[in-house]
Write a protein that holds these residues in place. Structure first.
Motif, PDB file in Angstrom:
ATOM      1  N   LEU A  78      10.083 -25.743   4.530  1.00  0.00           N
ATOM      2  CA  LEU A  78      10.815 -26.762   5.274  1.00  0.00           C
ATOM      3  C   LEU A  78      11.990 -26.125   6.008  1.00  0.00           C
ATOM      4  O   LEU A  78      12.793 -25.413   5.414  1.00  0.00           O
ATOM      5  N   GLY A  79      12.094 -26.406   7.319  1.00  0.00           N
ATOM      6  CA  GLY A  79      13.222 -25.928   8.097  1.00  0.00           C
ATOM      7  C   GLY A  79      12.978 -24.560   8.706  1.00  0.00           C
ATOM      8  O   GLY A  79      12.118 -23.796   8.255  1.00  0.00           O
ATOM      9  N   HIS A  80      13.719 -24.275   9.772  1.00  0.00           N
ATOM     10  CA  HIS A  80      13.600 -22.984  10.452  1.00  0.00           C
ATOM     11  C   HIS A  80      14.914 -22.696  11.173  1.00  0.00           C
ATOM     12  O   HIS A  80      15.513 -23.610  11.746  1.00  0.00           O
ATOM     13  N   PRO A  81      15.382 -21.445  11.158  1.00  0.00           N
ATOM     14  CA  PRO A  81      16.670 -21.131  11.789  1.00  0.00           C
ATOM     15  C   PRO A  81      16.671 -21.272  13.311  1.00  0.00           C
ATOM     16  O   PRO A  81      17.734 -21.437  13.918  1.00  0.00           O
ATOM     17  N   VAL A  82      15.506 -21.226  13.936  1.00  0.00           N
ATOM     18  CA  VAL A  82      15.414 -21.329  15.396  1.00  0.00           C
ATOM     19  C   VAL A  82      14.804 -22.660  15.818  1.00  0.00           C
ATOM     20  O   VAL A  82      15.341 -23.371  16.671  1.00  0.00           O
ATOM     21  N   HIS A  83      13.686 -23.015  15.219  1.00  0.00           N
ATOM     22  CA  HIS A  83      12.964 -24.236  15.592  1.00  0.00           C
ATOM     23  C   HIS A  83      13.492 -25.409  14.768  1.00  0.00           C
ATOM     24  O   HIS A  83      13.032 -25.676  13.662  1.00  0.00           O
ATOM     25  N   LYS A  84      14.471 -26.094  15.307  1.00  0.00           N
ATOM     26  CA  LYS A  84      15.166 -27.129  14.550  1.00  0.00           C
ATOM     27  C   LYS A  84      14.401 -28.450  14.489  1.00  0.00           C
ATOM     28  O   LYS A  84      14.608 -29.237  13.563  1.00  0.00           O
ATOM     29  N   ILE A 123      13.513 -38.354   0.970  1.00  0.00           N
ATOM     30  CA  ILE A 123      13.842 -37.762  -0.326  1.00  0.00           C
ATOM     31  C   ILE A 123      15.036 -36.823  -0.224  1.00  0.00           C
ATOM     32  O   ILE A 123      15.924 -36.829  -1.081  1.00  0.00           O
ATOM     33  N   ILE A 124      15.072 -36.017   0.839  1.00  0.00           N
ATOM     34  CA  ILE A 124      16.166 -35.052   0.962  1.00  0.00           C
ATOM     35  C   ILE A 124      17.265 -35.534   1.906  1.00  0.00           C
ATOM     36  O   ILE A 124      18.310 -34.895   2.011  1.00  0.00           O
ATOM     37  N   GLY A 125      17.016 -36.649   2.594  1.00  0.00           N
ATOM     38  CA  GLY A 125      18.068 -37.246   3.410  1.00  0.00           C
ATOM     39  C   GLY A 125      18.207 -36.699   4.812  1.00  0.00           C
ATOM     40  O   GLY A 125      19.146 -37.047   5.532  1.00  0.00           O
ATOM     41  N   ARG A 126      17.295 -35.858   5.250  1.00  0.00           N
ATOM     42  CA  ARG A 126      17.297 -35.367   6.629  1.00  0.00           C
ATOM     43  C   ARG A 126      15.892 -34.916   6.992  1.00  0.00           C
ATOM     44  O   ARG A 126      15.049 -34.716   6.117  1.00  0.00           O
ATOM     45  N   THR A 127      15.674 -34.763   8.291  1.00  0.00           N
ATOM     46  CA  THR A 127      14.347 -34.396   8.773  1.00  0.00           C
ATOM     47  C   THR A 127      14.334 -32.935   9.187  1.00  0.00           C
ATOM     48  O   THR A 127      15.161 -32.500   9.993  1.00  0.00           O
ATOM     49  N   LEU A 128      13.398 -32.184   8.624  1.00  0.00           N
ATOM     50  CA  LEU A 128      13.248 -30.769   8.925  1.00  0.00           C
ATOM     51  C   LEU A 128      11.803 -30.495   9.359  1.00  0.00           C
ATOM     52  O   LEU A 128      10.880 -31.183   8.918  1.00  0.00           O
ATOM     53  N   PRO A 129      11.594 -29.492  10.182  1.00  0.00           N
ATOM     54  CA  PRO A 129      10.224 -29.166  10.579  1.00  0.00           C
ATOM     55  C   PRO A 129       9.494 -28.391   9.480  1.00  0.00           C
ATOM     56  O   PRO A 129      10.120 -27.662   8.698  1.00  0.00           O
ATOM     57  N   LEU A 130       8.187 -28.559   9.431  1.00  0.00           N
ATOM     58  CA  LEU A 130       7.367 -27.676   8.613  1.00  0.00           C
ATOM     59  C   LEU A 130       7.268 -26.359   9.370  1.00  0.00           C
ATOM     60  O   LEU A 130       6.848 -26.328  10.526  1.00  0.00           O
ATOM     61  N   ASN A 131       7.668 -25.265   8.744  1.00  0.00           N
ATOM     62  CA  ASN A 131       7.701 -24.018   9.496  1.00  0.00           C
ATOM     63  C   ASN A 131       6.376 -23.258   9.458  1.00  0.00           C
ATOM     64  O   ASN A 131       5.512 -23.507   8.611  1.00  0.00           O
ATOM     65  N   GLY A 132       6.234 -22.333  10.407  1.00  0.00           N
ATOM     66  CA  GLY A 132       4.980 -21.605  10.565  1.00  0.00           C
ATOM     67  C   GLY A 132       4.630 -20.732   9.389  1.00  0.00           C
ATOM     68  O   GLY A 132       3.446 -20.585   9.044  1.00  0.00           O
ATOM     69  N   ALA A 133       5.626 -20.134   8.754  1.00  0.00           N
ATOM     70  CA  ALA A 133       5.347 -19.304   7.585  1.00  0.00           C
ATOM     71  C   ALA A 133       4.816 -20.152   6.434  1.00  0.00           C
ATOM     72  O   ALA A 133       3.944 -19.719   5.673  1.00  0.00           O
ATOM     73  N   GLY A 134       5.339 -21.375   6.315  1.00  0.00           N
ATOM     74  CA  GLY A 134       4.863 -22.263   5.254  1.00  0.00           C
ATOM     75  C   GLY A 134       3.434 -22.711   5.484  1.00  0.00           C
ATOM     76  O   GLY A 134       2.603 -22.697   4.564  1.00  0.00           O
ATOM     77  N   VAL A 135       3.120 -23.138   6.710  1.00  0.00           N
ATOM     78  CA  VAL A 135       1.755 -23.573   6.994  1.00  0.00           C
ATOM     79  C   VAL A 135       0.793 -22.397   6.874  1.00  0.00           C
ATOM     80  O   VAL A 135      -0.374 -22.572   6.493  1.00  0.00           O
TER      81      VAL A 135
END
Length: 270
Positions: A154-160, A196-208
């Motif tokens: 969850l989350g990415h430093p560039v792709h917000k 659940i975590i209170g904010r929206t984050l992208p599913l990142n490429g490394a995770g997928v």
């Protein structure tokens, strides 16, 4: 050697003698060269079975997705090491690979392992709809949050907002009939995590990538290895560019010439 019995070291990978090289039980020169892609070989070496065309397409897509992500710390480390030791290309590559951890590249393994803990004992999930996956995702995230664990993938430093690789990887796996429980749970995590975590984050490429590799039948313990395999190609590209158009000297000089001494807490006490 004990008596007349020679010590043996069994391997299912490869052996050689004066005239032959055997790889995975096949003659390398006579059977494999020119008829086997590197991706197919990498999958075969890791699993001891040849991939299906669908598994190979997903595997190759993952490797391409992880090959490079610009001037990441791993790429910068490789370039600076080459500047420091231009006679050691292997050292520069190794320096870049050593930075593969929980923030870069290691997320592939962390996500696959995290998802597998929830899907390993599910049995047949072919009939599950989105609501069932959302329920599992909710319980998985709630338990992780309650235990104070981070949620990998969850989350990415560039792709917000959106990681451009994620939807494509889901689509490829779906097209190949390999959108299995790991990817479906990861997809559900993308749907339910905001509440659940209170904010929206992208599913990142490394995770997928980790979820896709797990669904494609790759061993969980090797998932980080495949991320490093992919990034090796990217690092070689960075080093090739560094030899032609270096940035290492400027990075070094910029940091070194702008370094400012500050006393530490121990010195202040003294």
């Amino acid at each position: 050697m004990a008596g007349d019995t020679m010590t043996q070291f069994p391997t299912g990978i490869g052996t050689s003698d004066a005239d032959h090289i055997s790889l995975l039980g096949h003659d390398l020169a006579g059977e494999l060269l020119g008829s086997l892609t590197f991706g197919e070989l990498a999958y075969w070496l890791a699993t001891k079975r040849r991939p299906t065309p669908s598994q190979l397409r997903v595997f190759d897509a993952v490797l391409v997705s992880l090959a490079d992500h610009g001037f990441t710390p791993t790429a910068i480390a490789a370039r600076l090491t080459l500047y420091s030791a231009p006679d050691s290309l292997q050292g520069a590559i190794a320096a870049g690979l050593l930075g593969g951890g929980s923030r870069f590249l290691g997320v592939t393994e962390d996500t696959g392992t995290f998802l597998h803990a929830s899907v390993a004992d599910l049995g047949d999930t072919a009939g599950w709809d989105d609501a069932a996956w959302d329920e599992l995702a909710t319980s998985t995230l709630t338990a992780a949050r309650g235990a104070g664990k981070r949620i990998p993938g969850l989350g990415h430093p560039v792709h917000k907002v959106t990681d451009p690789r994620t939807a494509v990887m889901f689509a490829i796996a779906d097209e190949e009939g390999l959108k299995g429980p790991h990817l479906r749970l990861f997809e559900a995590i993308g749907r339910v995590h905001p509440e659940i975590i209170g904010r929206t984050l992208p599913l990142n490429g490394a995770g997928v990538a980790g979820a896709a590799l797990a669904d494609a039948g790759l061993p969980l313990a090797l998932l980080r290895g495949f991320a490093l395999l992919a990034r090796t190609a990217g690092l070689i590209g960075h080093l090739a560019e560094e030899l032609e158009d270096p940035i290492g000297p400027d990075v070094y000089a910029t940091v070194d010439r702008n370094a400012v001494y500050t006393s530490n807490a121990l010195e202040q006490k003294e």
